[in-house]
Each structure stands twice: as C-alpha cells, then as structure tokens.
Design a protein around this motif. Structure first.
Motif, PDB file in Angstrom:
ATOM      1  N   GLY A  94       0.771  -1.230   0.000  1.00 17.63           N
ATOM      2  CA  GLY A  94       0.000   0.000   0.000  1.00 17.63           C
ATOM      3  C   GLY A  94       0.805   1.284   0.000  1.00 17.63           C
ATOM      4  O   GLY A  94       0.289   2.339   0.328  1.00 17.63           O
ATOM      5  N   GLU A  95       2.058   1.230  -0.375  1.00 16.87           N
ATOM      6  CA  GLU A  95       2.784   2.497  -0.475  1.00 16.87           C
ATOM      7  C   GLU A  95       2.341   3.284  -1.687  1.00 16.87           C
ATOM      8  O   GLU A  95       2.489   4.490  -1.752  1.00 16.87           O
ATOM      9  CB  GLU A  95       4.285   2.239  -0.541  1.00 16.87           C
ATOM     10  CG  GLU A  95       4.823   1.812   0.808  1.00 16.87           C
ATOM     11  CD  GLU A  95       6.325   1.700   0.814  1.00 16.87           C
ATOM     12  OE1 GLU A  95       6.948   2.014  -0.221  1.00 16.87           O
ATOM     13  OE2 GLU A  95       6.859   1.288   1.847  1.00 16.87           O
ATOM     14  N   ILE A  96       1.812   2.546  -2.680  1.00 11.04           N
ATOM     15  CA  ILE A  96       1.332   3.206  -3.896  1.00 11.04           C
ATOM     16  C   ILE A  96      -0.153   3.484  -3.756  1.00 11.04           C
ATOM     17  O   ILE A  96      -0.919   2.594  -3.397  1.00 11.04           O
ATOM     18  CB  ILE A  96       1.563   2.297  -5.126  1.00 11.04           C
ATOM     19  CG1 ILE A  96       3.050   1.994  -5.268  1.00 11.04           C
ATOM     20  CG2 ILE A  96       0.995   2.922  -6.379  1.00 11.04           C
ATOM     21  CD1 ILE A  96       3.371   0.902  -6.246  1.00 11.04           C
ATOM     22  N   THR A  97      -0.552   4.715  -3.998  1.00 15.65           N
ATOM     23  CA  THR A  97      -1.978   5.020  -3.952  1.00 15.65           C
ATOM     24  C   THR A  97      -2.445   5.502  -5.321  1.00 15.65           C
ATOM     25  O   THR A  97      -1.801   6.337  -5.962  1.00 15.65           O
ATOM     26  CB  THR A  97      -2.277   6.098  -2.899  1.00 15.65           C
ATOM     27  OG1 THR A  97      -1.952   5.567  -1.608  1.00 15.65           O
ATOM     28  CG2 THR A  97      -3.757   6.472  -2.904  1.00 15.65           C
ATOM     29  N   GLY A  98      -3.516   4.884  -5.773  1.00 16.04           N
ATOM     30  CA  GLY A  98      -4.064   5.280  -7.058  1.00 16.04           C
ATOM     31  C   GLY A  98      -5.336   6.081  -6.865  1.00 16.04           C
ATOM     32  O   GLY A  98      -5.996   5.976  -5.833  1.00 16.04           O
ATOM     33  N   ARG A  99      -5.669   6.877  -7.886  1.00 15.21           N
ATOM     34  CA  ARG A  99      -6.903   7.660  -7.805  1.00 15.21           C
ATOM     35  C   ARG A  99      -7.903   7.144  -8.820  1.00 15.21           C
ATOM     36  O   ARG A  99      -7.594   7.037 -10.013  1.00 15.21           O
ATOM     37  CB  ARG A  99      -6.626   9.137  -8.068  1.00 15.21           C
ATOM     38  CG  ARG A  99      -5.969   9.851  -6.896  1.00 15.21           C
ATOM     39  CD  ARG A  99      -5.872  11.334  -7.187  1.00 15.21           C
ATOM     40  NE  ARG A  99      -7.187  11.922  -7.419  1.00 15.21           N
ATOM     41  CZ  ARG A  99      -7.367  13.073  -8.076  1.00 15.21           C
ATOM     42  NH1 ARG A  99      -6.341  13.732  -8.562  1.00 15.21           N
ATOM     43  NH2 ARG A  99      -8.597  13.559  -8.250  1.00 15.21           N
ATOM     44  N   LEU A 100      -9.084   6.826  -8.319  1.00 14.18           N
ATOM     45  CA  LEU A 100     -10.156   6.365  -9.211  1.00 14.18           C
ATOM     46  C   LEU A 100     -10.807   7.564  -9.876  1.00 14.18           C
ATOM     47  O   LEU A 100     -11.311   8.465  -9.199  1.00 14.18           O
ATOM     48  CB  LEU A 100     -11.191   5.572  -8.404  1.00 14.18           C
ATOM     49  CG  LEU A 100     -12.475   5.171  -9.143  1.00 14.18           C
ATOM     50  CD1 LEU A 100     -12.169   4.281 -10.336  1.00 14.18           C
ATOM     51  CD2 LEU A 100     -13.436   4.458  -8.190  1.00 14.18           C
ATOM     52  N   GLN A 101     -10.799   7.583 -11.206  1.00 12.14           N
ATOM     53  CA  GLN A 101     -11.401   8.696 -11.950  1.00 12.14           C
ATOM     54  C   GLN A 101     -11.696   8.233 -13.381  1.00 12.14           C
ATOM     55  O   GLN A 101     -10.843   7.584 -14.002  1.00 12.14           O
ATOM     56  CB  GLN A 101     -10.413   9.876 -11.985  1.00 12.14           C
ATOM     57  CG  GLN A 101     -11.093  11.226 -12.107  1.00 12.14           C
ATOM     58  CD  GLN A 101     -10.068  12.354 -11.987  1.00 12.14           C
ATOM     59  OE1 GLN A 101      -8.878  12.163 -12.232  1.00 12.14           O
ATOM     60  NE2 GLN A 101     -10.544  13.521 -11.588  1.00 12.14           N
ATOM     61  N   ASP A 102     -12.883   8.550 -13.867  1.00 13.55           N
ATOM     62  CA  ASP A 102     -13.253   8.217 -15.253  1.00 13.55           C
ATOM     63  C   ASP A 102     -13.062   6.737 -15.575  1.00 13.55           C
ATOM     64  O   ASP A 102     -12.566   6.383 -16.658  1.00 13.55           O
ATOM     65  CB  ASP A 102     -12.433   9.042 -16.263  1.00 13.55           C
ATOM     66  CG  ASP A 102     -12.500  10.539 -15.958  1.00 13.55           C
ATOM     67  OD1 ASP A 102     -13.551  10.971 -15.451  1.00 13.55           O
ATOM     68  OD2 ASP A 102     -11.500  11.238 -16.207  1.00 13.55           O
ATOM     69  N   GLY A 103     -13.388   5.877 -14.658  1.00 11.91           N
ATOM     70  CA  GLY A 103     -13.318   4.449 -14.945  1.00 11.91           C
ATOM     71  C   GLY A 103     -11.912   3.890 -15.034  1.00 11.91           C
ATOM     72  O   GLY A 103     -11.700   2.796 -15.560  1.00 11.91           O
ATOM     73  N   ILE A 125      -1.570  -1.952  -3.911  1.00 12.64           N
ATOM     74  CA  ILE A 125      -1.913  -0.522  -4.020  1.00 12.64           C
ATOM     75  C   ILE A 125      -3.027  -0.194  -3.044  1.00 12.64           C
ATOM     76  O   ILE A 125      -3.705  -1.088  -2.513  1.00 12.64           O
ATOM     77  CB  ILE A 125      -2.394  -0.123  -5.452  1.00 12.64           C
ATOM     78  CG1 ILE A 125      -3.661  -0.912  -5.842  1.00 12.64           C
ATOM     79  CG2 ILE A 125      -1.292  -0.338  -6.481  1.00 12.64           C
ATOM     80  CD1 ILE A 125      -4.344  -0.389  -7.104  1.00 12.64           C
ATOM     81  N   LYS A 126      -3.185   1.103  -2.795  1.00 13.68           N
ATOM     82  CA  LYS A 126      -4.398   1.621  -2.167  1.00 13.68           C
ATOM     83  C   LYS A 126      -5.139   2.401  -3.232  1.00 13.68           C
ATOM     84  O   LYS A 126      -4.538   2.889  -4.194  1.00 13.68           O
ATOM     85  CB  LYS A 126      -4.039   2.542  -0.998  1.00 13.68           C
ATOM     86  CG  LYS A 126      -3.453   1.785   0.188  1.00 13.68           C
ATOM     87  CD  LYS A 126      -3.170   2.713   1.349  1.00 13.68           C
ATOM     88  CE  LYS A 126      -2.726   1.883   2.555  1.00 13.68           C
ATOM     89  NZ  LYS A 126      -2.325   2.758   3.683  1.00 13.68           N
ATOM     90  N   VAL A 127      -6.448   2.512  -3.068  1.00 11.81           N
ATOM     91  CA  VAL A 127      -7.211   3.293  -4.039  1.00 11.81           C
ATOM     92  C   VAL A 127      -8.025   4.335  -3.298  1.00 11.81           C
ATOM     93  O   VAL A 127      -8.666   4.023  -2.281  1.00 11.81           O
ATOM     94  CB  VAL A 127      -8.167   2.393  -4.855  1.00 11.81           C
ATOM     95  CG1 VAL A 127      -9.009   3.236  -5.807  1.00 11.81           C
ATOM     96  CG2 VAL A 127      -7.391   1.335  -5.640  1.00 11.81           C
ATOM     97  N   ASP A 128      -7.950   5.576  -3.740  1.00 12.15           N
ATOM     98  CA  ASP A 128      -8.897   6.519  -3.167  1.00 12.15           C
ATOM     99  C   ASP A 128      -9.756   7.172  -4.232  1.00 12.15           C
ATOM    100  O   ASP A 128      -9.403   7.246  -5.411  1.00 12.15           O
ATOM    101  CB  ASP A 128      -8.229   7.514  -2.204  1.00 12.15           C
ATOM    102  CG  ASP A 128      -7.635   8.721  -2.864  1.00 12.15           C
ATOM    103  OD1 ASP A 128      -6.596   9.197  -2.366  1.00 12.15           O
ATOM    104  OD2 ASP A 128      -8.195   9.198  -3.882  1.00 12.15           O
ATOM    105  N   SER A 129     -10.927   7.543  -3.786  1.00  9.06           N
ATOM    106  CA  SER A 129     -11.877   8.198  -4.667  1.00  9.06           C
ATOM    107  C   SER A 129     -12.343   9.462  -3.958  1.00  9.06           C
ATOM    108  O   SER A 129     -12.916   9.384  -2.867  1.00  9.06           O
ATOM    109  CB  SER A 129     -13.060   7.256  -4.909  1.00  9.06           C
ATOM    110  OG  SER A 129     -14.112   7.946  -5.542  1.00  9.06           O
TER     111      SER A 129
END
Lengths: 350, 350
Positions: A3-12, A54-58
């Motif tokens: 989880g050191e990498i965080t992704g952003r959920l956007q536009d699918g 990864i972690k994902v945030d929206s």
C-alpha cells in the motif's frame, strides 16, 4: 511494501504516479504507462488492491476491496466475470493486459515489449448469447493480427471454461463415382433395390446403410447422388422424381434441409466421407478417408450446420464441444454466406 | 420349405391359414392366432417374405419384396423405420410381437406363453419430435404393467439407438444448515464478503465458489439460502433485497428461473448437493453426498430442467444422454406439474 502506492479512481480508470511504473509495470506489466502516470483498468486495480499492492482513493476517501469492487462493478458491465478470468490467467503465470475484445494474453515466458501477445481473449458469461457473426469477426480479426482467439466462458458458479475458435479448412482423400441405379423415394428415406449397385455405392464412398442386400439412403445422400446423376429416382407409383421435387419433399421433412445439403455437398466435393452424426447430436460425422468397410477408422470431425445468423448459447456450445472431445473428434460448425465456411471450436487448457 | 405358406394381404394385415400356426407361431411366435387363421402385421409379413418363409398375394397377384414393401409403406405410416427396428431385435434373438406403442419384446430366453414381455417399444425417427407428456404417459403405462419402456430411435441412415426411460426417485445424504451472513447482489451473481461465513457455507453444503476468501454464489443458490434465512442480501446501495425482489431480478436474467429454482430447491430438500452442470451442457450436476471438499466424489447425476410442455428433439436428447454416459453420470430430466418429478433416460444395449 503493502500500500505504499496510492491510485486515484477517476473516469473508470485508476491512475498511479510515475514512481509506480517501475514496480507495477516493469516488474509485472500491470497497466499502461501514459505520460508520467500509469493507468490501471478497474480489473487490474481490483487485483492489485486485493493483494495489497496498491491503495485506491476516490475523492479523498480510501476504498476497501468491497467498496471498490461494488463501485467498479456498477461502472463497468461484466466486471465480475472479467475479474474472475483475469485473476485466473494471472495466477497461472500469464501476463495479461486489457485489450480488444477484453484482454491480450502473452505466451508463457513472454511479456509486453519482449514478445507479441498470443491470444485475444473474449470473456463471456454462460448466460450471454454469442452470435456466430461476432465470433467469426473476432476470429478473422485475431487471424489478421496473427493472434489466436480465446473465449473464456464463466459459468454461474464462476468456474471458467476456455475455448479457442478458428477458421478451419478441411479436405479428404476419398473419391467416389459409382453408378447406383434405380431407387424408390419412401417417406423420409430412399431405398435402392439392386444388390450389386447397393454394394457398390456402399463400398465406394460409404453411402447409405445396407439392410440385407438393399441400400437405404438418407435424403441428403439421395439428393447428392441424384444431382450427380449417380442414381435414378422414382416414387412409389413409379413416376420419375427429379432433384427439384426431391428437394421440395425434403424441405417439408427437414426445414433446414437446404443448408444441410449445401454443407453435405461441399464436404463430399472436398473428398470427405460424410455420415449422419445423430449419435453425437450433430448433423454429420466426417471421415477424411474410408479405404475399406472392413477397417473404418474413427471419424475425425463432427460437423454441425448453423444458419448465417445463428446465435450460440454457451451451454449448448459447451455440450457440443465437450461431447466431441470425449469421443476424440474435432467440433466444427459450418455455415454458408454464399460459400460454405467452417469454424472449429475446441477446448483450451491454458 | 421356401414359400409353401401363402398369405393374403387384406385390410392392412397378412392372413395365413391354420397350417402356418405351428410353423410360424409355435416355432417363431410370429403373428397372432385368431380363430383358425394367423394374422401377421405388415412388418412381420415383410420380414418373413424377405426370408422366403412365406409368399404374399394381393387380389390374386403374388407380390415380390419390393412391391410388398412399397405397398405396405404406403399403408402404414413409419413402416420403414419399424421394419428396421423389428428386424434388428429379431436378429439379436428376441421374440418381438406387435403391440402398444409399437412392439412388445420378450426377455432373452422368454417367449409369449412362457414369460411376460419385458419391454414396450416405442419406435421413432430422428426427425420426429417427442413430447415430454407422451413419454411420461408411456413410462407410466409401462410401469403399471410392470414393463420397461424402450425407445428405439432410427437415424436418417437407419442406424438404431436404444434408450430406456423411467421415473426416477433420487435423494442424498448431505445436510446443510450453516449461517452465511451479509451478501451483496451484483449483476448476475452474489458476493458474500465475510471469510468465515464464506468458508462455512462452502464447506457444509458445497455452496458457491471461493474466490480468494470471498464466496461467489449463483442466483439459484442465493435464492435458496435467502429463502431459508441463511443469508441476508443487500444491493450495491446497501438496501435490503428480499426473496421476491431477487426472484424478479433473476427472472430478467434467466427466463426459466422459476422452474430451475423449483427443481434446485427440491433437490436440496432431498439432501442432494446441487452445482451447475454448465460444463456438461445441463442445468445441474448433482452429488448424493459431499463429505469434505478435499475428496469430492464425482457427481452421480446430470439434471436438466424442462417445462411441462417440453418437446424433445431426438438429436438433442441423443447428445445429452451420450454426454452423460461418457462422463459416467445418469441423465435425468426434471419437470414440474405441481410437484417436481424426475425422468431418467439412459442408453440401452439390447
């Protein structure tokens, strides 16, 4: 390193920063580098999230797997089944990338940048229907790109069955050109009476079935022999029956007679020996060669005729391919769009 | 002694004189003695004529086999295929008599007057359709008379495949009564999130498929568990989903959901373990007992649900039975006429 990498959920999509490119893309071929970010598909992101890569945030809120999966499955139709297939192929050690129709799969030992993809993958739920034309187009497209077409069908309990579909060209080595003689059209079959002619036609070309010394011919066999001038046909009253009248009567008995006959003729013209496939639930069983009736080899192909606008139902397809496989034959679907074409569908075990 | 006996063709029967009773009836059980003549059916007469055991005349003219057969096939619908079946059974050494639906067959070593018939025989061309209700009635009738029902299907090349159809009562030994917990309804399947509940439901009763630690349930499994109060269901927004709403959604996805569910529930209530039969092209594969997931036995039955007014097509029936046979399972068709009933159809090799 969870989880050191965080992704952003956007536009699918889930976008992760440049730092992730080396860890996720260069080591695992996840995602697609685009400028200085890495774009993950929802399926890829779910897979990485579930493995705590990864972690994902929206919109500033971190999503756990359950929330992300529910959200994603609302955003992308069929996500649940694509996820099942993606995960399965990844866990078998294949590199998988999003692509058309659903995924591209690299050959074992290969990966993007090193080798070309081997398969285009088409993911399907057992409840979806699969139009022949769609399958033919996908097969042709894959063929043009020198890929194979893999069809992954996910059943209602999320088990996957893999198939390969490909264009097939078949031909045999059996000539036949034996005069039959006079035959009578009965209800839905034809009887050839002369013992010598019966034996001749049965021996060379494996036509009909000998019942004592007489030969019973099927309608499709009779049409072919009549059309080639190898038998003469009369009705019970002794009146001559020509090919047009035979075809008319045959159509009343089998409403798909024309397509069936077209395929039968094409197979025979390619020097194949064609017999009914009734015992296997298909129109025909087909032999490349029948040298003598004493030692008939097993037939190589089961051929089933379908109309050009046919729609496959996965359970029916599954049964046909499974049955062909269990008797060690190739399952081939034949259709005509002006000329007769053949599509082989076989089980794959990736 | 060829042709010393002459029969007269009249009213769809061939009648031979009293002298023939000892030769044809007492030695071969051909025909039916009636007063001081022996009445042969057209099929019996054709068989005897072809073997030169009798001659046949019609209005003073002697008929050869070809003439008699053409005439008979015009008099009696389906004579060609009945002849093929009659001849086949006779040549296998069985005594066969005309009867309802088509023939009665005596057990090996038995004959009329000594033993009761063993089979009622129903002759069918591969092109004819077979309504479920007709099959059920024939099975019941045979059962009441303590006979078995044999179905002889003649394919277009006059090869015969024999089947037996019979009522089947099935039950198993697997109890299941495990609480599942909270699950989410996705598009066409249900996800149970809690790892312990997932393991429990999967282990006891073999419900769903574990994908990592989560359990994916099919719609039919979910309906059953929900109806029994073993899971609670919400949609993606968190709103509660009751059995009525689940059934409604399921019907949109599978239009035969209600019958399928009714059969699933009946099988589960009989302590059977029911899983999808997709890989075999049927609705369900069914286990009598699943004691542990580590050593799952092969499933015993393939069960396919059909509506009450279903009409079997011989090629489809042939494929289903053949496939079940090739994987050593029993093929069972389930239907509901208020209660769920089961009909086994298996291959016979007389």
């Amino acid at each position: 390193m969870a989880g050191e990498i965080t992704g952003r959920l956007q536009d699918g999509k889930v976008r992760v920063g440049q730092a992730a490119i080396s860890e996720l893309y260069e080591q695992g071929y996840f995602g697609k580098p685009s400028g200085n970010v890495l774009e993950l598909s929802l399926v890829e992101a779910a897979y990485l999230l579930d493995r705590s890569k990864i972690k994902v945030d929206s919109e500033g809120i971190e999503l756990d797997f359950k929330s992300f999966f529910q959200l994603s499955s609302a955003l992308e139709k069929g996500l649940e089944i694509k996820y099942v297939v993606y995960k399965d192929l990844r866990e078998r050690g294949y590199y998988v990338q999003p692509g058309k129709p659903d995924f591209r799969v690299y050959p074992r030992g290969g990966h993007p940048g090193k080798t070309a993809a081997e398969f285009y993958v088409f993911v399907l739920s057992e409840r979806m229907s699969l139009p022949l034309q769609e399958l033919v187009e996908a097969t042709m497209l894959a063929g043009q790109m020198r890929k194979k077409l893999m069809i992954a069908i996910v059943d209602e309990e999320s088990d996957i069955t893999f198939y390969e579909a490909r264009k097939k060209i078949i031909s045999g080595r059996t000539d036949h050109n034996v005069q039959g003689g006079m035959a009578t059209l009965l209800d839905d079959r034809v009887m050839l009476w002369d013992p010598d002619a019966s034996r001749g036609l049965h021996k060379h070309g494996f036509f009909g079935k000998l019942v004592d010394e007489r030969l019973q011919l099927s309608l499709v066999e009779s049409a072919y022999l009549l059309d080639r001038g190898l038998i003469k046909l009369v009705d019970r009253s002794g009146a001559s029956v020509d090919i047009r009248r035979l075809m008319e009567q045959a159509r009343c008995i089998e409403n798909d007679f024309d397509t069936k006959y077209e395929v039968y003729r094409d197979l025979r013209n390619h020097k194949l020996v064609v017999k009914t496939g009734f015992k296997f639930g298909t129109h025909f069983r087909v032999y490349k060669n029948v040298e003598s009736l004493e030692k008939i080899q097993h037939s190589e192909y089961l051929v089933h005729t379908v109309p050009k606008d046919h729609v496959f139902l996965p359970p029916v397809l599954s049964r046909a391919v499974r049955l062909a496989h269990s008797v060690k034959k190739q399952m081939i679907f034949a259709y005509s769009d002006g000329e007769v074409k053949y599509l082989e569908i076989k089980r794959l075990r990736p």
